[in-house]
Write a protein that holds these residues in place. Structure first.
Motif, PDB file in Angstrom:
ATOM      1  N   UNK A   8      20.089 151.344  60.429  1.00  0.00           N
ATOM      2  CA  UNK A   8      20.102 149.910  60.728  1.00  0.00           C
ATOM      3  C   UNK A   8      19.914 149.066  59.479  1.00  0.00           C
ATOM      4  N   UNK A   9      19.255 149.596  58.479  1.00  0.00           N
ATOM      5  CA  UNK A   9      19.021 148.805  57.268  1.00  0.00           C
ATOM      6  C   UNK A   9      20.301 148.581  56.465  1.00  0.00           C
ATOM      7  N   UNK A  10      21.105 149.609  56.197  1.00  0.00           N
ATOM      8  CA  UNK A  10      22.400 149.308  55.552  1.00  0.00           C
ATOM      9  C   UNK A  10      23.320 148.476  56.438  1.00  0.00           C
ATOM     10  N   UNK A  11      23.220 148.629  57.763  1.00  0.00           N
ATOM     11  CA  UNK A  11      24.019 147.785  58.660  1.00  0.00           C
ATOM     12  C   UNK A  11      23.566 146.332  58.576  1.00  0.00           C
ATOM     13  N   UNK A  12      22.278 146.122  58.402  1.00  0.00           N
ATOM     14  CA  UNK A  12      21.779 144.763  58.224  1.00  0.00           C
ATOM     15  C   UNK A  12      22.325 144.154  56.941  1.00  0.00           C
ATOM     16  N   UNK A  13      22.331 144.951  55.876  1.00  0.00           N
ATOM     17  CA  UNK A  13      22.894 144.466  54.614  1.00  0.00           C
ATOM     18  C   UNK A  13      24.373 144.130  54.763  1.00  0.00           C
ATOM     19  N   UNK A  16      24.838 140.838  56.716  1.00  0.00           N
ATOM     20  CA  UNK A  16      24.564 139.655  55.888  1.00  0.00           C
ATOM     21  C   UNK A  16      25.707 139.417  54.901  1.00  0.00           C
ATOM     22  N   UNK A  17      26.215 140.486  54.301  1.00  0.00           N
ATOM     23  CA  UNK A  17      27.336 140.374  53.367  1.00  0.00           C
ATOM     24  C   UNK A  17      28.588 139.852  54.073  1.00  0.00           C
ATOM     25  N   UNK A  18      28.831 140.355  55.279  1.00  0.00           N
ATOM     26  CA  UNK A  18      29.983 139.889  56.048  1.00  0.00           C
ATOM     27  C   UNK A  18      29.845 138.414  56.412  1.00  0.00           C
ATOM     28  N   UNK A  19      28.663 138.019  56.856  1.00  0.00           N
ATOM     29  CA  UNK A  19      28.448 136.626  57.249  1.00  0.00           C
ATOM     30  C   UNK A  19      28.617 135.684  56.070  1.00  0.00           C
ATOM     31  N   UNK A 116      28.501 154.120  59.628  1.00  0.00           N
ATOM     32  CA  UNK A 116      27.042 154.070  59.495  1.00  0.00           C
ATOM     33  C   UNK A 116      26.376 154.093  60.866  1.00  0.00           C
ATOM     34  N   UNK A 117      26.965 153.371  61.827  1.00  0.00           N
ATOM     35  CA  UNK A 117      26.413 153.396  63.179  1.00  0.00           C
ATOM     36  C   UNK A 117      26.466 154.780  63.792  1.00  0.00           C
TER      37      UNK A 117
END
Length: 221
Positions: A8-13, A16-19, A116-117
């Motif tokens: 979940x942490x790389x997915x969070x990154x 944020x990068x996508x947004x 990643x998921x």
């Protein structure tokens, strides 16, 4: 975040990068499209009415990709039509490439997020199933395994959400870019036609045909 696991942490990154990329691209396209019609009409109208002023008008709009594109051949001093055409093509390639800024980032996010998921789900399943023994099957000790499996699927859902949202906006930006390719081609062709007509007229004035000569003298020329 805790239930989804370490993935979940790389997915969070990535989210944020996508947004941030989506917001930046929306800001760019909003400003671009807001001024495009006005700049295009002003430059083309000036080119049709008074060619001597079109370079000055285009130079005033060099901060806009379309204005910078049209100014590239106009800043040359009386170029040959072929040179004019090459300058247009070169400027179009540069500007269109800059307009695709951020596409590679979104492409990477779209590809990495589901993986990643899935990785997070696999790791969660390994952790949940590793504590099960054959003797525990059918007993109350395996009740927590179902909860562990459902929590492991959270990372897959999060990865798919990030990828789907990024893909949707990526397609929107791609459609805007393809539309600008058509606009650039049409505008460049119209400007090139006006310049070629002006070039031919200047050539006729530069080398006029003397109709007072005898036919034999004209043939010698």
């Amino acid at each position: 975040m805790q239930k989804g696991g370490v993935a979940m942490w790389p997915l969070l990154f990535l989210s944020v990068l996508s947004l941030s990329t989506i917001i930046e691209r929306f800001w760019f396209w909003g400003r671009f499209l807001l001024k495009q019609g006005q700049i295009l009409n002003r430059i083309m109208d000036t080119a049709a009415r008074n060619w001597d002023l079109v370079a000055k008008v285009a130079r005033e709009h060099r901060d806009h990709p379309l204005g910078n594109y049209l100014y590239a051949p106009l800043r040359l001093a009386d170029p040959d039509p072929e040179v004019f055409h090459l300058a247009l093509e070169s400027a179009a390639d540069d500007e269109l490439a800059l307009m695709r800024k951020g596409d590679k980032i979104l492409e990477a996010i779209i590809a990495l997020s589901p993986l990643l998921g899935l990785l997070g789900t696999v790791l969660g399943l390994i952790g949940s199933l590793s504590s099960i023994q054959i003797s525990d099957l059918g007993t109350e000790s395996t009740a927590g395994v179902t909860l562990g499996i459902s929590e492991a699927l959270i990372s897959t859902a999060a990865g798919l959400i990030v990828a789907i949202v990024s893909l949707a906006f990526y397609r929107i930006f791609q459609s805007l870019w393809f539309n600008q390719v058509r606009v650039f081609r049409k505008t460049g062709s119209e400007l090139e036609v006006i310049y070629r007509q002006r070039w031919l007229e200047s050539e006729d004035h530069r080398y006029p045909i003397n109709t007072d000569l005898e036919p034999s003298e004209t043939a010698d020329l």
